[in-house]
Design an enzyme around this catalytic site. Structure first.
Site, PDB file in Angstrom:
ATOM      1  N   LYS A 103     -92.317  41.432   8.335  1.00 59.80           N
ATOM      2  CA  LYS A 103     -92.581  41.825   7.201  1.00 59.80           C
ATOM      3  C   LYS A 103     -94.042  42.629   6.929  1.00 59.80           C
ATOM      4  CE  LYS A 103     -90.810  41.644   2.813  1.00 59.80           C
ATOM      5  NZ  LYS A 103     -89.448  42.298   2.369  1.00 59.80           N
ATOM      6  N   ASP A 130     -86.777  30.515  12.753  1.00 60.12           N
ATOM      7  CA  ASP A 130     -86.281  29.249  12.384  1.00 60.12           C
ATOM      8  C   ASP A 130     -85.005  29.613  11.546  1.00 60.12           C
ATOM      9  OD1 ASP A 130     -85.513  26.547  11.910  1.00 60.12           O
ATOM     10  OD2 ASP A 130     -87.287  26.522  10.470  1.00 60.12           O
ATOM     11  N   ASP A 147     -85.929  41.173   6.078  1.00 64.39           N
ATOM     12  CA  ASP A 147     -84.808  41.260   5.188  1.00 64.39           C
ATOM     13  C   ASP A 147     -83.711  42.163   5.363  1.00 64.39           C
ATOM     14  OD1 ASP A 147     -86.967  42.807   4.592  1.00 64.39           O
ATOM     15  OD2 ASP A 147     -86.707  42.829   2.182  1.00 64.39           O
ATOM     16  N   TYR A 192     -96.092  27.597  10.231  1.00 64.81           N
ATOM     17  CA  TYR A 192     -95.555  26.058  10.943  1.00 64.81           C
ATOM     18  C   TYR A 192     -96.874  25.591  11.456  1.00 64.81           C
ATOM     19  CZ  TYR A 192     -90.419  26.611  10.028  1.00 64.81           C
ATOM     20  OH  TYR A 192     -89.318  26.918   9.397  1.00 64.81           O
TER      21      TYR A 192
END
Ligand code: NAD
Length: 360
Positions: free
Chosen positions: A191, A248, A224, A124
């Site tokens: 991640k 988000d 995940d 972002y």
């Protein structure tokens, strides 16, 4: 002594939500010296700017604000007031508690998590290169020469910066929140197995920060896996700290888990100022109808009271809101089993019910 607070009605359904919230905050007995300031499309129509300097100055002066939603026109017009606010005031930490109150229809009634989202970096950060632009082509060539990285022709490219500074302060903010609010655990989501130098850095910094807070448990989860576990064992999670993009997405997951947008509060916290607002937008189709649910903004007010160290008032207001929802009578249409239920009350009557509950 009265707290000086900037209050921004916003646009769309914002003014009615803010008015309902102002009334319940005042009913706690805490004294406020409100400094009302405009933002959004109404002031844009009058003054040509959606975010006048006087509004920014007021927030800087008071250090605390509560805001109704503001519309961002699609395609043309002005930039998002929220993005401007976050940038101007460096509101780096977005805190979104997601608690399922009794009486709300949800498949995840055990949910009581707090999402702490980094607000300033990651994908972002806005460093983007358009497909086929000269810059994108230069970047592709540069990367190929640098280490043989081959980016396909006709690719759009977004850069994902994650810094030590940004990671350190967001994880600190998660631990601060946990300590101040009696939370037992912080989970860092990432991640790092794939993005070793961005998410990996975030994780490494998080582990370092955790060592400075031995009284709060710390763990990490791959993003995940976190999503999978949140919907299978939500009760195992408490405070969750995430880089911007994952934050988000998981914020919306959290809002869904607790029964919808009308219930999801938020606070954007920086070093100089804090701004409290609901997760949802201006719901313009309901503007002026005294219809939408003010719970998310009222709960943002609860967060603001805690930020102002008015903890007893915060607990009392949260308790009253929870009780009105639990009883399920004087609630807005979105909290009724059937959305056309004629017994649903309006925004303002919901506020009346909360005030009545507090007086008992
Ligand atoms: P929205 O959140 O305004 O509305 C989506 C739908 O959710 C509504 O149609 C309504 O059915 C429901 N909803 C939202 N708030 C509710 C409430 N309090 N009670 C009951 N139901 C509620 O999202 P949108 O339509 O995508 O966005 C409208 C405008 O708001 C856009 O211009 C967007 O940019 C802006 N926006 C502002 C903020 C903010 O100011 N913080 C946040 C998100 C979106």
């Amino acid at each position: 002594m009265a707290h000086n607070v900037t209050i921004i009605p916003g646009d769309g359904t914002g003014p009615e939500l803010v008015e309902a919230t102002r009334r319940v905050l005042e009913a706690t007995g805490v004294q406020f010296d409100w400094d009302e300031q405009p933002a959004g499309e109404d002031v844009y129509a009058e003054e040509g700017t959606p975010f006048p300097d006087r509004t920014l100055e007021s927030i800087k002066r008071n250090g605390v604000g509560i805001k109704g939603p503001t519309t961002t026109p699609v395609g043309s017009g002005f930039r998002s007031v929220n993005v401007l606010l976050r940038k101007e005031l460096d509101l780096y930490s977005c805190i979104r508690p997601c608690k399922a109150y009794e009486g709300v229809r949800t498949r995840f009634p055990e949910t009581d998590i707090v999402i702490v989202r980094e607000n300033t970096e990651d994908l972002y950060a806005g460093i983007e290169f358009e497909k086929d632009s000269a810059q994108a082509e230069d970047l592709r060539r540069f990367l190929e020469e640098l280490d043989g990285s081959a980016i396909r022709a006709h690719s759009g490219i977004s850069i994902k910066p994650i810094s030590v500074f940004g990671s350190e302060r967001i994880v600190e903010s998660a631990f601060d929140y946990a300590e101040a609010n009696g939370r037992r655990k912080v989970t860092a989501a990432h991640k790092a197995n794939i993005m070793k130098f961005s998410d990996g850095l975030f994780l490494e910094v998080a582990r370092g920060v955790a060592e400075r807070h031995p009284d709060v448990e710390f763990e990490d989860r791959i993003i995940d896996n976190l999503c999978n576990q949140l919907v299978s064992r939500p009760e195992e999670y408490d405070v969750i700290v995430l880089p911007n993009l994952y934050g988000d997405i998981v914020s919306d997951l959290g809002a869904g888990m607790i029964g919808g947008l009308g219930l999801a509060p938020g606070g954007n916290i920086g070093t100089e100022a804090a701004m409290f607002e609901a997760t949802h937008g201006s719901a313009p189709k309901y503007k002026g109808q005294n219809k939408v649910n003010p719970t998310a903004l009222m709960l943002s007010g609860v967060l603001m009271l805690r930020h102002l160290d008015e903890r007893e008032a915060a607990d009392r207001l949260e308790g009253a809101i929870a009780e009105v929802i639990r009883k399920g009578e004087k609630v807005t249409y979105d909290l009724k089993p059937n959305r056309d239920d004629p017994t649903a009350v309006g925004t303002s009557e919901f506020a009346d019910a909360v005030i009545e509950e507090m007086s008992q």
